[in-house]
Enzyme design. Structure first.
Site, mmCIF file in Angstrom:
data_model
loop_
_atom_site.group_PDB
_atom_site.id
_atom_site.type_symbol
_atom_site.label_atom_id
_atom_site.label_comp_id
_atom_site.label_asym_id
_atom_site.label_seq_id
_atom_site.Cartn_x
_atom_site.Cartn_y
_atom_site.Cartn_z
ATOM 1 N N GLU A 153 -0.745 -33.472 5.462
ATOM 2 C CA GLU A 153 -0.665 -32.393 6.461
ATOM 3 C C GLU A 153 -1.472 -32.718 7.719
ATOM 4 O O GLU A 153 -2.430 -32.010 8.064
ATOM 5 C CB GLU A 153 -1.127 -31.064 5.861
ATOM 6 C CG GLU A 153 -0.172 -30.512 4.837
ATOM 7 C CD GLU A 153 -0.457 -29.061 4.453
ATOM 8 O OE1 GLU A 153 -1.570 -28.564 4.723
ATOM 9 O OE2 GLU A 153 0.436 -28.425 3.874
ATOM 10 N N GLU A 309 5.268 -29.361 -1.299
ATOM 11 C CA GLU A 309 4.329 -28.386 -1.859
ATOM 12 C C GLU A 309 4.906 -26.981 -1.741
ATOM 13 O O GLU A 309 5.354 -26.570 -0.669
ATOM 14 C CB GLU A 309 2.999 -28.384 -1.098
ATOM 15 C CG GLU A 309 2.155 -29.604 -1.256
ATOM 16 C CD GLU A 309 0.859 -29.479 -0.452
ATOM 17 O OE1 GLU A 309 0.439 -28.340 -0.155
ATOM 18 O OE2 GLU A 309 0.291 -30.514 -0.096
HETATM 19 C C1 GLA Z 1 -1.855 -27.465 1.841
HETATM 20 C C2 GLA Z 1 -2.519 -28.771 1.435
HETATM 21 C C3 GLA Z 1 -2.909 -28.806 -0.016
HETATM 22 C C4 GLA Z 1 -3.494 -27.485 -0.453
HETATM 23 C C5 GLA Z 1 -2.517 -26.380 -0.159
HETATM 24 C C6 GLA Z 1 -2.994 -25.021 -0.604
HETATM 25 O O1 GLA Z 1 -0.514 -27.450 1.655
HETATM 26 O O2 GLA Z 1 -1.698 -29.887 1.716
HETATM 27 O O3 GLA Z 1 -3.835 -29.844 -0.180
HETATM 28 O O4 GLA Z 1 -4.686 -27.284 0.235
HETATM 29 O O5 GLA Z 1 -2.341 -26.309 1.225
HETATM 30 O O6 GLA Z 1 -2.033 -24.036 -0.375
#
Ligand code: GLA
Ligand code: GLA
Length: 677
Positions: A153, A309
């Site tokens: 991210e 995710e």
């Molecule tokens: C993001 C991050 C993860 C985690 C999630 C929690 O997507 O990439 O590492 O912190 O948020 O929702």
């Protein structure tokens, strides 16, 4: 048709982030065994493990990772191996305090959280590259390695850095862009407020300043900041492509994420991945997720993407974090698949007991396997294992939305006629109608190919040039239908206003000119009356329009411009362009898009009750129709032709019954080749 990217997996990708470094070794064996039980075939491994992989500078420890990988491999779980560069270990800050990011106000962001690196820091870049090189060399031949997860991210917490190193990098970037200080002065309009620069050395990032900062300086800063992080990505990608040329690379995106120009980023990836956490009890948030998924599919021209995710149950980072209702995790999984995902993954595999994410949901929750979440999750894994036929199928769309990050950045700079005209608000006004009508839509960047679409929608294109205007004119002249909204075609790539009436580049396209615009106070509204007798509220904004060939199809009801056009239609060659000079509520927007898309010949699919989302994927022969019931009550839908539900067994049905949060994937009798299900 085989999936081009993830062909080593037996079906759609299923799994999650796996952080074994947070657990004792004894737990790993259980994890691998439980993954097999749950149908997990892919994990994103070690995303935040830099401090364990390189506990002291230059001292690497891969032994534990070797053992984890072997345990996973033994259960046939494939690995999306993280490069682990998203969160440097604390020693980097001790040895290289200059590697820490600095805010516009000069505040240093310290270790103790994550993502504390300046993208321009040589120390960060070198240490990250060294780690990536070693990871790639060590696992290059490993049969379980199927994908690289670069960083994590990018920009989610730190999208820009204002330190001295960054200032120097900004100057170098500007020198490449403009060549001379004179050219920069011209582009930035520095004749204003005594901003004229004599030397490159005088130029700084847009650090905290007494008042409004030069808009072009801010715009170039955004471009530079997106480019800088992409450079970090490139450093890693180049190493990985050299050592493991056949292993696809990705990084996880965040939907409509403003700081990064994902059109530029996606071009550097092999597969697009996205993270998405809709608020499960907020219908608008679920529509927003769909919109982000359509963007993800569009970023690489319709190629299948990965939901990297989502969460099984609830997140921990909102002020209050409601649970997904029973069935809703499955439903939202199929929402992503319906919009082109070839895999769905979770953050994270095992619920943490410590750290800031200990209340974040997981595939294996604190309560273990005798839980609702585990049962629903493992059942879903079993179901997805049967859906290999969906892989590499495509989502056909007749409608495109034109979307550009640079224009987004410029639109939302300070000192605009109204701060209520924002990119996402404008986009959602259109998208919500398309979503409710179940009309598939792609996103296209300026310069993208429009030839396959019946209609092109332009919720906002503040920044535009003659080339874009010409492309849109060709599209309409050739028989296309276009709809455009306010504050489009105002400025050039430097954020300089085009002289003459607005919207200078689009006047021929639209057959009109705009002399003035009138932003409303928030609590104000006007109305318009349409040529077919309807009446709709208008909000936020009125363009005062003069026709130059277009016809008015709706007029303002009140104010000093009562009776002047609010919505216009212009015939150009074989097509037509609509312009709406105000912001409509959903009823007015529905009226407009029904009319324009009807004229374009865009058809709504299968009629569905309120709250039921329909999606379609096809391999060109076989059609898969996704029917997704977002209601917390059951629905029944009469099918136009009998069809089989891939999730429901072998029978052909004429009426489809779906429970609360139920989902079906229909294969119609004509195209049904008997795929498993
Ligand atoms: C993001 C991050 C993860 C985690 C999630 C929690 O997507 O990439 O590492 O912190 O948020 O929702
Ligand atoms: C003040 C300043 C001017 C100008 C106007 C804009 O009056 O003195 O330079 O910025 O505001 O409203």
């Amino acid at each position: 048709m085989p999936s081009s990217i993830l062909s080593q997996l037996p079906s759609l990708a299923y799994g999650g982030d796996y952080n074994p470094e947070q657990w004792p070794e004894a737990t790993w064996r259980e994890d691998a065994e439980l993954m097999r039980q749950a149908g997990v075939n892919l994990v994103s491994l070690g995303v935040f493990a830099w401090a364990q992989l390189e506990p002291r500078p230059g001292e690497y420890d891969f032994g534990w990772l070797d053992r984890v990988i072997e345990l996973l491999h033994a259960q046939n779980v494939k690995i999306n191996l993280a490069t682990a560069t998203a969160s440097p270990p604390p020693w980097l800050a001790r040895l290289h305090p200059e590697s820490l990011p600095v805010t516009a106000a000069g505040v240093t962001l310290w270790p103790g959280s994550r993502q504390q690196y300046c993208p321009h820091s040589t120390a960060y870049r070198e240490r990250a590259a060294a780690l990536v090189e070693r990871l790639a060399e060590r696992y290059r031949e490993h049969p379980a390695l199927v994908m690289w997860h670069i960083n994590n991210e990018y920009a989610c917490h730190v999208a820009e850095c204002f330190c001295e190193t960054s200032a120097a990098a900004f100057r170098a970037w500007l020198q490449r862009r403009y060549g001379s200080v004179e050219a920069l002065n011209e582009a930035w309009g520095t004749a204003f407020w005594s901003q004229r620069y004599a030397e490159w050395a005088d130029i700084n990032p847009p650090r905290s300043a007494p008042t409004f900062i030069n808009p072009t300086q801010q715009l170039d800063w955004r471009r530079f900041s997106s480019d800088s992080l992409l450079e970090c990505f490139e450093i890693e990608r180049t190493i990985l492509k050299r050592v493991t040329p056949n292993v696809p690379v990705t990084t996880n995106f965040m939907g409509f994420f403003k700081p990064l120009d994902y059109w530029a980023w996606a071009a550097r990836e092999d597969i697009v991945a996205n993270d998405c956490y809709p608020e499960p009890r907020d219908p608008q948030s679920i529509i927003g997720a769909a919109m982000g998924y359509d963007l993800m599919r569009s970023l690489r021209g319709g190629q299948p993407w990965l939901l990297m995710e989502q969460v099984t149950s609830q997140v921990q980072w909102r002020p209050r974090n409601p649970l997904k209702r029973p069935g809703q995790m499955r439903l939202l999984t199929y929402q992503a698949v319906a919009r082109g995902a070839d895999g769905v993954m979770f953050f994270q595999w095992r619920g943490a007991l410590a750290g800031a994410e200990k209340f974040h949901g997981a595939m294996l929750p604190h309560g273990g396997t005798d839980t609702r979440v585990w049962r629903e999750m493992a059942e879903l894994g079993g179901e997805l294992a049967q859906l290999a036929a969906l892989r590499d199928t495509r989502v056909p769309a007749d409608v495109a939305i034109l979307f550009d990050w640079h224009s987004w950045w410029a639109l939302e700079l300070e000192c605009r006629p109204s701060s209520d005209i924002t990119m996402l608000r404008q986009l959602e006004a259109y998208y919500n109608v398309l979503y409710r009508r179940n009309i598939a839509v792609d996103f296209v960047p300026p310069g993208g190919d429009l030839s396959g679409y019946r209609a092109v929608l332009v919720p906002n294109m503040y920044m535009a040039d003659e080339a874009l205007a010409a492309a849109l004119e060709r599209f309409v002249t050739g028989g296309g239908t276009l709809v455009m909204s306010p504050l489009s075609g105002i400025a050039d790539a430097r954020d300089h206003i085009y002289p003459g009436s607005y919207p200078a580049p689009f006047r021929t396209l639209l057959g009109l000119k705009i002399e003035e615009f009138d932003p409303y106070p928030l609590d104000h509204s006007n109305h318009l009356r349409t040529s077919d007798g309807a009446r709709f509220a208008t909000r936020l904004w009125s363009d005062i329009i003069d026709l130059e060939g277009a016809q008015a199809i709706a007029d303002y009801e009140a104010d000093f411009y009562a009776g002047r056009p609010a919505i216009t239609r212009h015939t150009l060659g074989a097509g037509q362009s609509y312009y709406v000079g105000t912001c409509l509520e959903p009823d007015g927007m529905t009226w407009l898009l029904d009319r324009a898309l009807g004229e374009a010949g865009v058809l709504s699919p299968l009629a569905a009750p309120e709250g039921v989302e329909i999606g379609r994927r096809t391999d060109g022969v076989q059609n898969f129709i996704f029917v997704l019931n977002h209601n917390d009550h059951a629905v029944e839908i009469a099918l136009p032709t009998p069809a089989r539900d891939l999730l429901g067994g072998a029978a052909q049905v004429e009426r489809l019954a779906l429970g609360a949060f139920g989902a079906a994937i229909l294969v119609d009798a004509e195209s049904d080749s008997g795929v498993s299900g």
